[in-house]
Design an enzyme around this catalytic site. Sequence first.
Site, PDB file in Angstrom:
ATOM      1  CD  GLU A  86      -3.025  -0.825   0.110  1.00  0.00           C
ATOM      2  OE1 GLU A  86      -3.404   0.342  -0.118  1.00  0.00           O
ATOM      3  OE2 GLU A  86      -3.442  -1.813  -0.521  1.00  0.00           O
ATOM      4  CB  SER A 468     -51.753 -24.390  43.534  1.00  0.00           C
ATOM      5  OG  SER A 468     -53.072 -24.868  43.491  1.00  0.00           O
TER       6      SER A 468
END
Length: 838
Positions: A86, A468
Amino acid sequence: MILFKRTLQFFIICTFLGLITLLSLYYYVKSDIPSVQVLKDVQLQTPMQVFSRDGLLINQFGEKRRIPVTIDEIPQPLIDALLATEDSRFYDHIGIDPIGIVRSALVLVSTGEKKQGASTITMQLARNFFLTREKAYIRKVKEIFIALHIENLLTKDEILALYLNKIELGNRAFGIGAAAQVYYGKELKELTLAQMAMLAGLPKAPSALNPIRNPERAKARRNVVLGRMLDEKHITRELYESTINEPITARFHGAEIELYAPYISEMVRAEMVERYGYERAYNTGFKVYTSVESDVQKAAQTAIVDNLHAYDMRHGYRGITQLLWDFEAQTALSHADIIDKLKSVKEIGPLLAAAVLSVDEKTATALLKNGEQVTLDWDGLKWARKYITRYRQSFPPKKVSDIFNPGAQIWLRKNKDNSYVLSQLPEASSALVSLDPNDGRIKAIVGGYSFEQSQYNRAVQAKRQVGSNIKPFIYSAALDSGYTLASILNDAPINQWDKSLGVAWRPKNSPAIYNGPIRIRRALAQSKNVISVRLLRGVGLQRTADHLLKFGFQNTDINRSESLALGSASITPIELARGMSAFANGGHLISPYFISEIQDFTGEVLFKTEPLLTCDAIENELFADQTLTTTQLNQHDQNNADIPALPRCAPRVISKQNAFLVADAMNSAIWGGGSWSHKTGWSGTGWRAQALDRRDLSGKTGTTNDSVDTWFSGFNRNVLTTVWVGFDNPGNPLGRSTYNNNLSSAQISGAESGAKTAQPAWVDFMRVALDGKPEAPIEPPEDLVSVRIDLATGLLSKKNDYTSRFEYFDKGTAPTKYVLQDVENIFEEDTKTEEELF
């Protein structure tokens, strides 16, 4: 001479015009040049990560995958590969590369097109952070000025580190650290030279050169990078020759999830977005540590999945998923064609899509979508009698062809011993919440069978009738109103005419067994419905409802009718677990939490949960008022600087004595009472929890009318867990199953209920959650007395045999009279009591 002067004038004018142009361009782009502070404090878009309490990665959320690294963490060969490709003069230029610019200009003049860029790494960094990728002259000018500005403010290493952490490298990987994980599942230091070169070649065109999508082009680009490294003398000829022949090894690697817990991770995601907003939550690198324990969370998920499959299997096999070919009329498909068809089938949870290749009398051969051919033994098939309705199943199969034939697409599950069992996608749903009752820390939470199937979190979103499971709260109200565990009520049918409806309300026990006069302890343990109604009437409907609101339930969920005593209130599992915790922690209302700590991307702690704690010892030492509120405690901290700050105490909602008495009665729901040798023994509805062989557990079953919702909640001093099982569509009954002669005698059959449908998951989970933990019983607090009572009358007894027992009483409530004569003991059940349907 004249020519020289004119030439000199021309150059002066050009120079002047050039300076004016540069100065004009500078002022034109000045607003786009970042400040020193912006450059020094660049925030990388880093995903949010969610961890378990013990540090395992649960999930990550973010538009970009990024793993920030420092320049010291990047291997030198990777830096060499990138710079060679690069920007080989990176450490020499001032941010722009004059040679590159001239080369690009020549290409532009000769072709008329912008085919070649002249961007240095610094210019690319300027574009990536502050500009767009649009190919325009003014953008290039901006790049140059910003690049010069960056070079003036940052060192070369700082620039390179920013670039390598920012750059896009395909597959939503941003930065070299994330790319190493996404393509190779490795850290940077673990990469080979070929893999480093591959990553270094991606910045030019991350999509076109992607090694997963375009391996041939990616390999060519990788070898170009290796060639540049050779030219720049970063590698030897021998290393170059050996590396260019290496194969492409890249494949997609998702985030390294160490604990799959999607429901808790979604809870965290939603909470973080609400706190910080979408952009900040997703992109600023938050690290969120949850309250869940990895091993306990895994156990919870396994327990829910296994229990739903167990319910589904006892109700029968609903048939194959689809017919891939008719084995009688068609030639079997090739393995390749079968695999292609199976690949289109979405697998959910532990279910594996398979195609039946052949069947024998007691075995079958099947093909999985990964190409594996497996044998199915009769043990994994014989359960599959035909489903008729939720209440009816057909006869057990006698051979494999009674179940399916070749060509069928089926679901399989893998057992721990690597064998396979025929399966199907469960229709019922379930949820589990487990927390520490002392501070509300959620240890595990599961919102359903599969998050992929349904993201609806039933643990926190589904309000279902509790049956319950409401009774401990009803009994708590009764104890608060003068009743004791030895109080005697008449366990007999109730018939009450309702003038407004013109009908009689007849609440019944389930099963419809009535014992006449019965103590409250046993009534709660055996979940006697009529006793719950009688207690509500004795306390008063409004007073009972007000008492229930103390446990954190919403007022709108507590209906004001006598059906409240049977559990008609609709409550979420997490709300129920929170309320039930008061019985385990001595009467405090804790606040459940699932986020323990939030850190920013640097590791700085932004938030740390300070939970409300049970503070009995501190309250007793400093204050006489046992109903001291959190607000009062906090005010005390502020007004008494010389006294150490107190923990934030959870408010007390019931007395320690009330909490203990209810918990102790719930212990009888598991361990029962009486004397089996004298035929007076009895079991509570939660007797299946005896399998854990721990005397420190208390629990309560719960089942609504027609077995629509089933529950089990149970706890010791340190762990409380609630499990719910039902259908997502309210009103659908869970039904019943008949005995399957092909299976062992240990199978569950009969009507579904809290004990049969929800409790098995609770037992499996608690077996893991409590493994290696010492017993932690609820200790009796002060101001309780223990006296021996007569089981038949609840009065004091001088006998020391099976007709009596020691009972706990709140101070001042114990009976004062002795039983005057022998009373025939009326408790004569000698079998385990069937589970209640309420």
